[in-house]
Design a protein around this motif. Structure first.
Motif, PDB file in Angstrom:
ATOM      1  N   PRO A 141      -7.155  80.092 138.302  1.00 34.03           N
ATOM      2  CA  PRO A 141      -6.373  79.361 139.697  1.00 34.03           C
ATOM      3  C   PRO A 141      -5.240  79.487 139.111  1.00 34.03           C
ATOM      4  N   SER A 142      -4.242  79.382 137.846  1.00 32.84           N
ATOM      5  CA  SER A 142      -3.386  79.291 137.698  1.00 32.84           C
ATOM      6  C   SER A 142      -2.740  79.693 136.177  1.00 32.84           C
ATOM      7  N   SER A 143      -3.494  80.531 135.579  1.00 30.82           N
ATOM      8  CA  SER A 143      -2.730  80.666 134.087  1.00 30.82           C
ATOM      9  C   SER A 143      -2.232  82.337 134.482  1.00 30.82           C
ATOM     10  N   LYS A 144      -1.288  82.482 134.179  1.00 29.82           N
ATOM     11  CA  LYS A 144      -0.196  83.095 134.101  1.00 29.82           C
ATOM     12  C   LYS A 144      -0.931  85.389 133.091  1.00 29.82           C
ATOM     13  N   GLU A 145      -1.390  84.002 132.156  1.00 31.24           N
ATOM     14  CA  GLU A 145      -1.782  85.169 130.772  1.00 31.24           C
ATOM     15  C   GLU A 145      -3.713  85.829 131.363  1.00 31.24           C
ATOM     16  N   HIS A 163     -22.336  93.881 113.498  1.00 34.01           N
ATOM     17  CA  HIS A 163     -21.262  94.017 113.378  1.00 34.01           C
ATOM     18  C   HIS A 163     -21.294  94.125 115.136  1.00 34.01           C
ATOM     19  N   VAL A 164     -21.287  93.794 116.326  1.00 32.43           N
ATOM     20  CA  VAL A 164     -21.307  93.079 117.517  1.00 32.43           C
ATOM     21  C   VAL A 164     -21.378  92.167 117.106  1.00 32.43           C
ATOM     22  N   CYS A 165     -20.681  91.157 116.757  1.00 31.68           N
ATOM     23  CA  CYS A 165     -20.253  89.450 116.416  1.00 31.68           C
ATOM     24  C   CYS A 165     -19.817  89.370 118.075  1.00 31.68           C
ATOM     25  N   ASN A 166     -19.799  89.844 118.828  1.00 34.85           N
ATOM     26  CA  ASN A 166     -19.726  88.688 120.326  1.00 34.85           C
ATOM     27  C   ASN A 166     -21.050  88.449 120.994  1.00 34.85           C
ATOM     28  N   VAL A 167     -21.769  89.070 120.678  1.00 31.59           N
ATOM     29  CA  VAL A 167     -23.000  89.150 121.058  1.00 31.59           C
ATOM     30  C   VAL A 167     -23.875  88.532 120.030  1.00 31.59           C
ATOM     31  N   GLU A 168     -24.062  89.028 118.732  1.00 33.96           N
ATOM     32  CA  GLU A 168     -24.606  88.314 117.178  1.00 33.96           C
ATOM     33  C   GLU A 168     -24.254  86.405 117.664  1.00 33.96           C
ATOM     34  N   LYS A 169     -22.817  86.171 117.398  1.00 35.57           N
ATOM     35  CA  LYS A 169     -21.990  84.649 117.324  1.00 35.57           C
ATOM     36  C   LYS A 169     -21.079  84.548 118.572  1.00 35.57           C
ATOM     37  N   PRO A 170     -21.370  84.827 119.874  1.00 30.33           N
ATOM     38  CA  PRO A 170     -20.739  84.231 120.449  1.00 30.33           C
ATOM     39  C   PRO A 170     -20.021  83.155 120.154  1.00 30.33           C
ATOM     40  N   LYS A 171     -20.259  82.187 120.072  1.00 30.60           N
ATOM     41  CA  LYS A 171     -19.722  80.811 120.499  1.00 30.60           C
ATOM     42  C   LYS A 171     -18.192  81.263 119.645  1.00 30.60           C
ATOM     43  N   GLU A 172     -19.012  81.360 118.394  1.00 23.52           N
ATOM     44  CA  GLU A 172     -18.152  81.506 117.342  1.00 23.52           C
ATOM     45  C   GLU A 172     -16.822  82.298 117.632  1.00 23.52           C
ATOM     46  N   PHE A 173     -17.405  83.405 117.786  1.00 28.17           N
ATOM     47  CA  PHE A 173     -16.280  84.543 118.347  1.00 28.17           C
ATOM     48  C   PHE A 173     -14.860  84.115 119.883  1.00 28.17           C
ATOM     49  N   ASN A 174     -15.580  83.537 120.414  1.00 29.50           N
ATOM     50  CA  ASN A 174     -15.627  82.416 121.773  1.00 29.50           C
ATOM     51  C   ASN A 174     -14.367  81.580 121.227  1.00 29.50           C
ATOM     52  N   GLN A 175     -14.390  80.747 119.946  1.00 25.09           N
ATOM     53  CA  GLN A 175     -14.016  80.297 119.783  1.00 25.09           C
ATOM     54  C   GLN A 175     -12.529  80.271 118.588  1.00 25.09           C
ATOM     55  N   HIS A 176     -13.189  81.729 117.905  1.00 20.16           N
ATOM     56  CA  HIS A 176     -11.294  81.668 116.789  1.00 20.16           C
ATOM     57  C   HIS A 176     -10.707  82.995 117.796  1.00 20.16           C
ATOM     58  N   SER A 177     -10.857  83.558 118.454  1.00 23.42           N
ATOM     59  CA  SER A 177     -10.437  84.321 119.495  1.00 23.42           C
ATOM     60  C   SER A 177      -9.628  83.412 120.720  1.00 23.42           C
ATOM     61  N   ILE A 178     -10.329  82.770 121.225  1.00 24.47           N
ATOM     62  CA  ILE A 178      -9.088  81.845 122.450  1.00 24.47           C
ATOM     63  C   ILE A 178      -8.684  81.289 121.619  1.00 24.47           C
ATOM     64  N   GLU A 179      -7.924  80.715 120.119  1.00 21.21           N
ATOM     65  CA  GLU A 179      -7.827  79.463 119.768  1.00 21.21           C
ATOM     66  C   GLU A 179      -6.259  80.422 119.128  1.00 21.21           C
ATOM     67  N   PHE A 180      -6.753  81.840 119.002  1.00 18.43           N
ATOM     68  CA  PHE A 180      -5.981  82.347 118.549  1.00 18.43           C
ATOM     69  C   PHE A 180      -4.516  83.129 119.575  1.00 18.43           C
ATOM     70  N   ILE A 181      -5.582  83.606 120.268  1.00 16.71           N
ATOM     71  CA  ILE A 181      -4.750  84.084 121.830  1.00 16.71           C
ATOM     72  C   ILE A 181      -3.856  82.906 122.487  1.00 16.71           C
ATOM     73  N   LYS A 182      -4.122  81.799 122.290  1.00 19.34           N
ATOM     74  CA  LYS A 182      -3.264  80.865 122.888  1.00 19.34           C
ATOM     75  C   LYS A 182      -2.649  80.045 121.613  1.00 19.34           C
ATOM     76  N   ASN A 183      -2.440  80.297 120.855  1.00 25.55           N
ATOM     77  CA  ASN A 183      -1.516  79.628 119.221  1.00 25.55           C
ATOM     78  C   ASN A 183      -0.618  81.441 119.324  1.00 25.55           C
ATOM     79  N   ASN A 184      -0.494  82.800 119.711  1.00 20.36           N
ATOM     80  CA  ASN A 184      -0.518  83.520 119.597  1.00 20.36           C
ATOM     81  C   ASN A 184       0.482  83.787 121.174  1.00 20.36           C
ATOM     82  N   GLY A 185      -0.021  82.794 122.622  1.00 16.23           N
ATOM     83  CA  GLY A 185       1.073  83.373 123.766  1.00 16.23           C
ATOM     84  C   GLY A 185       1.981  83.586 123.691  1.00 16.23           C
TER      85      GLY A 185
END
Length: 272
Positions: free
Chosen positions: A21-25, A250-272
């Motif tokens: 609803p509000s993000s431009k990213e 190998h398929v870490c987004n399926v095997e460990k989604p909580k960790e994958f989401n946490q690390h990747s979202i934080e990275f994108i926000k810090n480098n957006g």
């Protein structure tokens, strides 16, 4: 030069969007060979809280498999061609720049896209990244190349899935990849299989010529086939960092989604 032009407007890759609803990213998700955009179902809930999302089915995969192209019946294609397909989707959606999240062979496509159209890529999250085929994976590819004309491709794909994802905790991701692979036709499988020969020279080029984009490698600690080459890549590149996920393959987004989401979202926000 690319061997095939990007797909015509009436044969664009299947894609779907989720609008914030509000993000431009924007975040664009790129699956691996034999998969489809369904591989990202464990990312949707968390990612849509923060970003606009684009999910793409690559040539011959998922719902893009229903589209036929006369030119593709005559020849194969390259990483350039498939990356340009993604650019076409960005143009169609009027997205000037985006963050990219990939898994397995999709991570190579993201890097190729960053090479061809650097202004379109803000950050790269490369999960289960393929940066080089070692002796074991090269042997696997050569065996597959030898048997691909005489053995049903699903037999080969099941073999690859079990070698890449052999552990008990990888049953779900292995089953997903095998299920999606059934949508590929034999000829399409062979076209993607031929791309394997281009992996090592292409990734050697990227190792020696860093793509200057903030890059997060997210790897399962049990991804025995690809972890070492990723560590070598990160050691050479100033813009890259590696996060290892415990008890994960190998398929870490399926095997460990909580960790994958946490690390990747934080990275994108810090480098957006």
């Amino acid at each position: 030069m690319s061997s095939i032009a990007p797909l015509s407007s009436n044969s664009m890759l299947f894609h779907k969007t989720i609008i914030h609803p509000s993000s431009k990213e924007w975040v664009v998700f790129v699956h691996g060979a034999g998969g489809s955009s369904s591989i990202w179902f464990k990312q949707i809930k968390e990612y849509k809280k923060h970003f606009n999302l684009v999910f793409i089915d690559l040539r011959g995969h998922g719902r893009s498999a229903a589209v036929t192209f006369k030119e593709l019946l005559k020849s194969g294609y390259t990483f350039n061609d498939v990356a340009l397909d993604i650019v076409q989707v960005l143009d169609h959606l009027k997205i000037k720049g985006a963050h990219f999240v990939g898994i397995s062979l999709g991570t190579i496509l993201i890097q190729k896209l960053a090479e061809l159209a650097p202004n379109r890529v803000k950050t790269m999250v490369l999960g289960g990244a393929v940066t080089r085929f070692d002796f074991r994976s090269n042997t696997l590819v050569k065996l597959g190349d030898f048997f691909k004309h005489v053995m049903p491709y699903m037999w080969l794909y099941r073999l690859f899935a079990y070698i890449l994802m052999p552990q008990k905790g990888q049953v779900e991701s292995r089953s997903m990849f095998i299920k999606d692979a059934r949508k590929l036709c034999q000829k399409e499988f062979k076209r993607w299989f031929k791309l394997a020969a281009d992996v090592n020279p292409l990734m050697k080029f990227y190792k020696e010529n860093e793509i200057n984009k903030p890059t997060l490698y997210l790897m399962g600690k049990n991804d025995y086939m690809f972890m070492r080459p990723v560590k070598e890549m990160v050691a050479r590149h100033k813009s890259s960092q590696l996060t290892e996920i415990s008890d994960c393959g190998h398929v870490c987004n399926v095997e460990k989604p909580k960790e994958f989401n946490q690390h990747s979202i934080e990275f994108i926000k810090n480098n957006g």
